[in-house]
Scaffold this motif. Structure first.
Motif, PDB file in Angstrom:
ATOM      1  N   ILE A 198       0.836  -1.206   0.000  1.00 62.16           N
ATOM      2  CA  ILE A 198       0.000   0.000   0.000  1.00 62.16           C
ATOM      3  C   ILE A 198       0.866   1.250   0.000  1.00 62.16           C
ATOM      4  O   ILE A 198       0.634   2.194  -0.771  1.00 62.16           O
ATOM      5  CB  ILE A 198      -0.946  -0.003   1.221  1.00 62.16           C
ATOM      6  N   ALA A 199       1.884   1.271   0.867  1.00 62.58           N
ATOM      7  CA  ALA A 199       2.763   2.438   0.959  1.00 62.58           C
ATOM      8  C   ALA A 199       3.487   2.701  -0.359  1.00 62.58           C
ATOM      9  O   ALA A 199       3.605   3.859  -0.797  1.00 62.58           O
ATOM     10  CB  ALA A 199       3.769   2.247   2.084  1.00 62.58           C
ATOM     11  N   GLU A 200       3.950   1.646  -1.004  1.00 57.15           N
ATOM     12  CA  GLU A 200       4.670   1.817  -2.267  1.00 57.15           C
ATOM     13  C   GLU A 200       3.766   2.361  -3.371  1.00 57.15           C
ATOM     14  O   GLU A 200       4.232   3.053  -4.281  1.00 57.15           O
ATOM     15  CB  GLU A 200       5.294   0.494  -2.707  1.00 57.15           C
ATOM     16  N   LEU A 201       2.476   2.058  -3.301  1.00 57.85           N
ATOM     17  CA  LEU A 201       1.555   2.511  -4.344  1.00 57.85           C
ATOM     18  C   LEU A 201       1.078   3.942  -4.123  1.00 57.85           C
ATOM     19  O   LEU A 201       0.970   4.719  -5.079  1.00 57.85           O
ATOM     20  CB  LEU A 201       0.357   1.564  -4.444  1.00 57.85           C
ATOM     21  N   GLN A 222       4.829   1.601   8.538  1.00 50.60           N
ATOM     22  CA  GLN A 222       5.277   1.399   7.162  1.00 50.60           C
ATOM     23  C   GLN A 222       5.354   2.710   6.381  1.00 50.60           C
ATOM     24  O   GLN A 222       6.176   2.840   5.467  1.00 50.60           O
ATOM     25  CB  GLN A 222       4.362   0.408   6.445  1.00 50.60           C
ATOM     26  N   SER A 223       4.508   3.686   6.708  1.00 51.21           N
ATOM     27  CA  SER A 223       4.603   4.975   6.023  1.00 51.21           C
ATOM     28  C   SER A 223       5.946   5.634   6.334  1.00 51.21           C
ATOM     29  O   SER A 223       6.577   6.235   5.463  1.00 51.21           O
ATOM     30  CB  SER A 223       3.447   5.896   6.427  1.00 51.21           C
ATOM     31  N   HIS A 224       6.409   5.500   7.578  1.00 57.36           N
ATOM     32  CA  HIS A 224       7.721   6.041   7.938  1.00 57.36           C
ATOM     33  C   HIS A 224       8.844   5.229   7.293  1.00 57.36           C
ATOM     34  O   HIS A 224       9.850   5.795   6.851  1.00 57.36           O
ATOM     35  CB  HIS A 224       7.882   6.065   9.459  1.00 57.36           C
ATOM     36  N   GLN A 443       8.038  -9.013  -5.932  1.00 54.23           N
ATOM     37  CA  GLN A 443       6.647  -8.994  -6.395  1.00 54.23           C
ATOM     38  C   GLN A 443       5.983  -7.652  -6.114  1.00 54.23           C
ATOM     39  O   GLN A 443       5.203  -7.142  -6.927  1.00 54.23           O
ATOM     40  CB  GLN A 443       5.884 -10.143  -5.734  1.00 54.23           C
ATOM     41  N   ILE A 444       6.297  -7.067  -4.957  1.00 50.69           N
ATOM     42  CA  ILE A 444       5.780  -5.729  -4.644  1.00 50.69           C
ATOM     43  C   ILE A 444       6.296  -4.727  -5.678  1.00 50.69           C
ATOM     44  O   ILE A 444       5.548  -3.874  -6.172  1.00 50.69           O
ATOM     45  CB  ILE A 444       6.190  -5.310  -3.223  1.00 50.69           C
ATOM     46  N   ALA A 445       7.566  -4.856  -6.037  1.00 50.46           N
ATOM     47  CA  ALA A 445       8.154  -3.959  -7.042  1.00 50.46           C
ATOM     48  C   ALA A 445       7.480  -4.132  -8.398  1.00 50.46           C
ATOM     49  O   ALA A 445       7.276  -3.155  -9.130  1.00 50.46           O
ATOM     50  CB  ALA A 445       9.654  -4.228  -7.152  1.00 50.46           C
ATOM     51  N   ARG A 446       7.097  -5.365  -8.729  1.00 51.14           N
ATOM     52  CA  ARG A 446       6.441  -5.600 -10.022  1.00 51.14           C
ATOM     53  C   ARG A 446       5.052  -4.967 -10.057  1.00 51.14           C
ATOM     54  O   ARG A 446       4.664  -4.345 -11.055  1.00 51.14           O
ATOM     55  CB  ARG A 446       6.332  -7.095 -10.303  1.00 51.14           C
TER      56      ARG A 446
END
Length: 544
Positions: A198-201, A222-224, A443-446
């Motif tokens: 979620i944070a990465e998106l 995770q936001s931090h 996978q998160i990066a993809r």
């Protein structure tokens, strides 16, 4: 023998140390009480480590700035020296060294309770964070409490050289106790890889991050971490949240406090719907994992004219899914707010008033992406859930150094369940065989690359069968696949192309083949029946 014990002690891994802490109180009290006991003592241990480190720095500072040498003892007890360095001041009875020295005392449970109370009294920001009077009612034997103190005492930065030891330890305990909890009690924890996705998106680089059902605070943590991973400024992020469960609210405050994350969780634990602790507050980002399919969240005649539903139908009493959506929508900054949140898959096709709300959300162009996650990711349910991305501005703009194209009237669908064969399975409890699904960093990066490729002006996005598809909400072309043409459903399976990897089936030809085989089978059965009847008649036992 002593040498072997010392060697074993020296070779202790962090995982073994954490496991020993977790099991020290096994068989004593409930999982929830054990969780609070372990985590609160870990809090005191890490707070004491920071306190002692800061205490060692003070004499040199006093000498340099005030010319006083040696430093008087009374100056070492001034809270202002500790607060200035974002360290909690702990009176003697709250320090780890004091608890270790008294770990075999008959009243050790009372001493721990007194330590919690004194620490909270000296530090107003800890108000309501620590469990008070809990150890005296825990019912643990002195040897069990001592074992817990001894095992927690082995967790130190000198022994375990971790980049984020505090975070690693807290994450382990939150995760492990969630895995052993009931469905309701486990809702305080969202798997870290899901929160990271979620944070990465949504990329919360700066501004206010809000979670209306913040649980143990994982979204804020995770936001931090996102900001740290991308070399940003942690102080540019502020967190605002709310939690209805008093024990979980306290757990969140403790989790954020030990990590040095300032926060506003409201004055008390309360229902987000009936007692909003942040009325009229607008935020830049929302990260949330609301309780799935919450029932009876309001009375039949309660909140029917609530301003949060303005322009939409009133969410039904029977399910809070769309109440959460509209509540979050009301909090987003109207110019640039963006939200990433999880819901049960049923919300994608829900009918009645929920369908009316969903249609209006799409017509108002608030939905940007819908991503179905793999099964078995959560500790209290094995169902697949959906990540929604809601965006208040889908027009072309510059954001975080990227040029975004105009995505007005479009929604990106992704289905990660097709990754099941390649997804990592993580076994949390070494005494249990069941494993949980974990999204790897790759996978998160993809997923992030697909999402950003779809957003960017110069992106290289393409629809991928069984993985992703971009769909328009409406179109003048009657032959084009649109969300409107699929009855306003947000189920990715209605849009993403499915490919049969085994063979291409000609439906008419295959049904004709099956029909022929069935006729032959039925004819064969009739022939066998006739032969059987003839055989019985031949011996004088005809079947009438």
């Amino acid at each position: 023998m002593a040498r072997n014990a010392a060697k074993k002690e020296q070779e202790l891994t962090l995982e073994e140390a954490l496991w020993n802490c977790r099991t020290a109180l096994r068989g004593v009290g409930s999982i929830e009480k054990n969780r609070d006991a372990v985590i609160s003592l870990v809090f005191l241990k890490f707070s004491s480590d920071k306190f002692e480190a800061r205490r060692a720095q003070i004499p040199a500072e006093v000498k340099e700035k005030q010319g006083i040498d040696p430093c008087p003892d009374f100056m070492l007890e001034q809270p202002s020296f500790y607060n200035a360095a974002n360290v909690f001041y702990l009176p003697e009875e709250s320090r780890w060294s004091y608890l270790v020295a008294n770990s075999l005392a008959n009243d050790i449970a009372l001493k721990i309770d007194a330590a919690m109370e004194a620490a909270q009294k000296e530090n107003p920001s800890l108000a309501g964070a620590l469990p008070l009077g809990m150890f005296a009612t825990l019912g643990a034997e002195i040897r069990s409490v001592k074992a817990l103190i001894d095992n927690i005492g082995k967790i130190s930065e000198e022994r375990f050289h971790e980049d984020d030891l505090i975070g690693r330890v807290y994450e382990y305990f939150l995760q492990s106790f969630a895995a052993g909890s009931s469905k309701e009690d486990g809702e305080f924890y969202t798997p870290a890889c899901v929160v990271q996705l979620i944070a990465e998106l949504i990329e919360p680089y700066e501004g206010v991050v809000y979670d209306p059902c913040c649980g143990s605070g994982g979204m804020f943590v995770q936001s931090h971490k996102f900001v740290e991973r991308h070399n940003g400024n942690r102080s540019a992020i502020s967190v605002v949240g709310q939690e209805s469960n008093p024990e979980t609210w306290r757990l969140c405050k403790m989790n954020l406090a030990i990590r040095g994350i300032s926060n506003d969780l409201g004055a008390k634990a309360a229902s987000t719907f009936t007692s909003d602790q942040h009325p009229n507050r607008k935020v830049d980002y929302i990260m949330a994992n609301p309780p799935f399919n919450l029932k009876a969240w309001r009375g039949e005649k309660e909140l029917t004219k609530d301003p949060r539903w303005r322009g939409y139908a009133t969410p039904p009493v029977s399910n809070a899914n769309y109440a959460w959506i509209l509540h979050m929508l009301s909090k987003l900054d109207v110019n640039h707010g963006i939200a990433g949140f999880l819901l049960a898959n049923g919300a994608l096709n829900a009918d009645g008033d929920e369908a009316v709300i969903r249609k209006k959300l799409l017509e108002n162009d608030k939905v940007e992406a819908v991503i179905v996650l793999p099964r078995d990711m959560f500790y209290t349910t094995d169902i697949s859930v959906t990540l929604w991305i809601m965006n208040m501005n889908k027009k072309a703009c510059e954001r975080n150094g990227r040029s975004l194209r105009d995505r007005t009237g479009e929604v990106l669908f992704m289905d990660l369940r097709t990754w099941d064969g390649n997804i990592e399975k993580y076994k949390l409890d070494k005494n249990k065989s069941k494993k949980k699904t974990v999204l790897t960093p790759g996978q998160i990066a993809r997923v992030k690359a697909i999402y950003e490729g779809w957003q960017d002006v110069d992106g290289s996005y393409e629809d991928v069968p069984e993985l992703c598809k971009s769909v328009r909400v409406k179109s003048d072309d009657s032959d084009e696949l649109t969300i409107e043409s699929r009855g306003w459903s947000l189920a990715p399976s209605k849009y993403i192309e499915f490919v049969d990897h085994d063979l291409c089936i000609d439906y008419e030809k295959e049904m004709a083949r099956i029909q022929t085989e069935m006729k032959e089978l039925l004819a064969s059965e009739k022939q066998s029946q006739a032969m059987l009847e003839a055989a019985f008649e031949g011996i004088g036992y005809g079947i009438e």
